[in-house]
Design a protein around this motif. Sequence first.
Motif, PDB file in Angstrom:
ATOM      1  N   VAL A  93       0.852  -0.975  -0.050  1.00 30.34           N
ATOM      2  CA  VAL A  93      -0.018  -0.139  -0.056  1.00 30.34           C
ATOM      3  C   VAL A  93       1.090   1.220   0.138  1.00 30.34           C
ATOM      4  CG1 VAL A  93      -1.777   1.290   1.307  1.00 30.34           C
ATOM      5  CG2 VAL A  93      -1.791  -1.311   1.069  1.00 30.34           C
ATOM      6  N   TYR A  94       0.780   1.961  -0.829  1.00 27.58           N
ATOM      7  CA  TYR A  94       1.572   3.383  -1.153  1.00 27.58           C
ATOM      8  C   TYR A  94       0.758   4.553  -0.332  1.00 27.58           C
ATOM      9  CZ  TYR A  94       5.030   0.874  -3.934  1.00 27.58           C
ATOM     10  OH  TYR A  94       5.859   0.018  -4.336  1.00 27.58           O
ATOM     11  N   TYR A  95       1.360   5.185   0.440  1.00 29.33           N
ATOM     12  CA  TYR A  95       0.874   6.460   1.062  1.00 29.33           C
ATOM     13  C   TYR A  95       1.686   7.708   0.778  1.00 29.33           C
ATOM     14  CZ  TYR A  95      -1.121   2.824   4.264  1.00 29.33           C
ATOM     15  OH  TYR A  95      -1.722   1.968   4.990  1.00 29.33           O
ATOM     16  N   CYS A  96       1.129   8.928   0.435  1.00 25.50           N
ATOM     17  CA  CYS A  96       1.427  10.109   0.075  1.00 25.50           C
ATOM     18  C   CYS A  96       1.654  10.826   1.619  1.00 25.50           C
ATOM     19  CB  CYS A  96       1.096  11.038  -0.674  1.00 25.50           C
ATOM     20  SG  CYS A  96      -0.551  11.473  -0.793  1.00 25.50           S
ATOM     21  N   ALA A  97       2.492  11.701   1.884  1.00 22.52           N
ATOM     22  CA  ALA A  97       2.466  12.471   3.239  1.00 22.52           C
ATOM     23  C   ALA A  97       2.923  13.806   3.058  1.00 22.52           C
ATOM     24  CB  ALA A  97       3.359  11.736   4.309  1.00 22.52           C
ATOM     25  N   ALA A  98       2.559  14.744   3.761  1.00 25.47           N
ATOM     26  CA  ALA A  98       2.998  16.159   3.679  1.00 25.47           C
ATOM     27  C   ALA A  98       3.780  16.459   4.830  1.00 25.47           C
ATOM     28  CB  ALA A  98       2.059  16.897   3.480  1.00 25.47           C
ATOM     29  N   ARG A  99       5.077  17.086   4.745  1.00 26.96           N
ATOM     30  CA  ARG A  99       5.931  17.818   5.855  1.00 26.96           C
ATOM     31  C   ARG A  99       6.176  19.124   5.793  1.00 26.96           C
ATOM     32  NH1 ARG A  99      11.978  16.949   4.847  1.00 26.96           N
ATOM     33  NH2 ARG A  99      12.962  16.953   7.045  1.00 26.96           N
ATOM     34  N   SER A 100       5.971  19.752   6.773  1.00 27.66           N
ATOM     35  CA  SER A 100       6.089  21.067   6.942  1.00 27.66           C
ATOM     36  C   SER A 100       7.353  21.679   7.161  1.00 27.66           C
ATOM     37  CB  SER A 100       5.289  21.812   8.261  1.00 27.66           C
ATOM     38  OG  SER A 100       5.460  21.215   9.250  1.00 27.66           O
ATOM     39  N   GLY A 101       8.394  20.663   7.743  1.00 28.04           N
ATOM     40  CA  GLY A 101       9.518  20.971   7.960  1.00 28.04           C
ATOM     41  C   GLY A 101      10.367  20.524   6.612  1.00 28.04           C
ATOM     42  N   ASP A 102      10.482  21.365   5.604  1.00 30.35           N
ATOM     43  CA  ASP A 102      11.097  21.033   4.330  1.00 30.35           C
ATOM     44  C   ASP A 102      12.573  21.198   4.330  1.00 30.35           C
ATOM     45  OD1 ASP A 102      10.675  22.101   0.992  1.00 30.35           O
ATOM     46  OD2 ASP A 102      10.973  20.272   1.588  1.00 30.35           O
ATOM     47  N   THR A 103      13.194  20.147   5.268  1.00 28.42           N
ATOM     48  CA  THR A 103      14.503  20.210   4.973  1.00 28.42           C
ATOM     49  C   THR A 103      15.234  19.132   4.380  1.00 28.42           C
ATOM     50  OG1 THR A 103      14.953  19.138   7.249  1.00 28.42           O
ATOM     51  CG2 THR A 103      14.602  21.645   7.302  1.00 28.42           C
ATOM     52  N   ALA A 104      16.715  19.180   4.073  1.00 28.77           N
ATOM     53  CA  ALA A 104      17.279  17.986   3.591  1.00 28.77           C
ATOM     54  C   ALA A 104      17.601  16.844   4.326  1.00 28.77           C
ATOM     55  CB  ALA A 104      18.306  18.516   2.836  1.00 28.77           C
ATOM     56  N   THR A 105      17.034  16.815   5.494  1.00 26.22           N
ATOM     57  CA  THR A 105      17.314  15.675   6.452  1.00 26.22           C
ATOM     58  C   THR A 105      15.877  15.202   7.224  1.00 26.22           C
ATOM     59  OG1 THR A 105      17.774  17.203   8.448  1.00 26.22           O
ATOM     60  CG2 THR A 105      19.767  16.632   7.051  1.00 26.22           C
ATOM     61  N   GLY A 106      16.018  14.054   7.466  1.00 27.20           N
ATOM     62  CA  GLY A 106      14.811  13.606   8.110  1.00 27.20           C
ATOM     63  C   GLY A 106      13.694  13.089   7.239  1.00 27.20           C
ATOM     64  N   TYR A 107      13.780  13.369   6.050  1.00 25.85           N
ATOM     65  CA  TYR A 107      12.366  13.373   5.255  1.00 25.85           C
ATOM     66  C   TYR A 107      12.176  11.794   5.244  1.00 25.85           C
ATOM     67  CZ  TYR A 107      16.576  12.188   2.200  1.00 25.85           C
ATOM     68  OH  TYR A 107      17.845  11.610   1.780  1.00 25.85           O
TER      69      TYR A 107
END
Length: 126
Positions: A93-107
Motif C-alpha cells: 500500500v502506497y501512501y503520500c504524506a506532507a511535511r512542513s519542515g522541508d529540510t534536506a534531513t529527516g525526510y
Amino acid sequence: QMQLVESGGGLVQPGDSLRLSCAGSRWIFSSYGMGWFRQAPGKEREFVAYSSWSGGSTYYAHSVQGRFTISRDNAKNTVYLQMNSLKPEDTAVYYCAARSGDTATGYEQLKEYDYWGQGTQVTVSS
C-alpha cells in the motif's frame, strides 16, 4: 484539516509501469515537502521518495533508485510517483504524506510528516 488523496494503484505484471497521484489542498502544496511511503503485508511502513516543496530536490530509497521518479505540479496541487520496471517486492500500500519542515534531513522518517493519505494498493504479480 488537510486532506491527501492517492490514486492510480492497481494490479500489474513484473516489468510494467504505474503512476500514482496524490492530490491535496493548495496551502499544502505551496510550502510542504511531499513524500511517498509504502507498507507491505507484515512489514513496517518504509520511505520511498521525497520531493522538496519546489520540486528542486528529490531523494529516493536505494531499493527504488533509478526505477521510480517523484514529481509535483504545485499548480494542480498534485504529487506523482512514476514507477517503472516494477518488481513483485514493490507490492504494498502506497501512501503520500506532507511535511512542513522541508529540510534536506529527516525526510525518510515517518514522524517528520504532518499529514497522510489513506493509501492506494499496488500489486505486482504475474
